[in-house]
Design a protein around this motif. Sequence first.
Motif, short mmCIF file in Angstrom:
data_model
loop_
_atom_site.label_atom_id
_atom_site.label_comp_id
_atom_site.label_asym_id
_atom_site.label_seq_id
_atom_site.Cartn_x
_atom_site.Cartn_y
_atom_site.Cartn_z
N THR A 141 0.79 -1.13 -0.02
CA THR A 141 -0.12 -0.04 0.13
C THR A 141 0.74 1.17 -0.14
O THR A 141 2.02 1.39 0.75
N LEU A 142 0.70 2.19 -0.76
CA LEU A 142 1.25 3.46 -0.93
C LEU A 142 0.30 4.58 -0.60
O LEU A 142 -0.77 4.73 -1.10
N ASP A 180 6.95 3.73 -9.53
CA ASP A 180 7.41 4.84 -10.63
C ASP A 180 7.04 6.22 -9.89
O ASP A 180 6.48 6.16 -8.75
N GLN A 181 7.26 7.27 -10.51
CA GLN A 181 7.09 8.61 -9.96
C GLN A 181 6.00 9.47 -10.98
O GLN A 181 6.55 9.21 -12.14
N ARG A 182 5.29 10.17 -10.82
CA ARG A 182 4.52 11.09 -11.46
C ARG A 182 5.56 12.15 -11.82
O ARG A 182 6.43 12.67 -11.14
N GLU A 183 5.49 12.45 -13.33
CA GLU A 183 6.49 13.43 -13.85
C GLU A 183 6.03 14.85 -12.97
O GLU A 183 7.08 15.61 -12.85
N ILE A 215 5.61 12.28 -7.14
CA ILE A 215 4.99 11.54 -6.10
C ILE A 215 5.12 10.18 -6.67
O ILE A 215 4.83 10.03 -7.77
N ALA A 216 5.21 9.33 -5.99
CA ALA A 216 5.44 7.81 -6.09
C ALA A 216 4.07 7.34 -6.57
O ALA A 216 2.88 7.81 -5.98
N VAL A 217 4.20 6.39 -7.40
CA VAL A 217 3.09 5.49 -8.17
C VAL A 217 3.18 4.04 -7.81
O VAL A 217 4.57 3.67 -8.33
#
Length: 66
Positions: A4-5, A25-28, A32-34
């Motif tokens: 869970t993130l 991954d991270q939002r460009e 913030i992490a995905v």
Amino acid sequence: MKITLDEEKCCGAGQCVLAAPELFDQREEDGIAVLLHPYADSEQHESVREAAMVCPGQAISIEGSP
């Protein structure tokens, strides 16, 4: 193992992506992490535990780890 993130706690440091790039991954737009996959197979358990441990915002929770 279920992952869970909490995006509200994420500070965008990217440590989870470095530890487990197959799961995070991270939002460009804001860094913030995905979470790419909510479940880790047995081969990914170690990298998920490392990602949770090094997360400065303590945004990663793990359930069902051996």
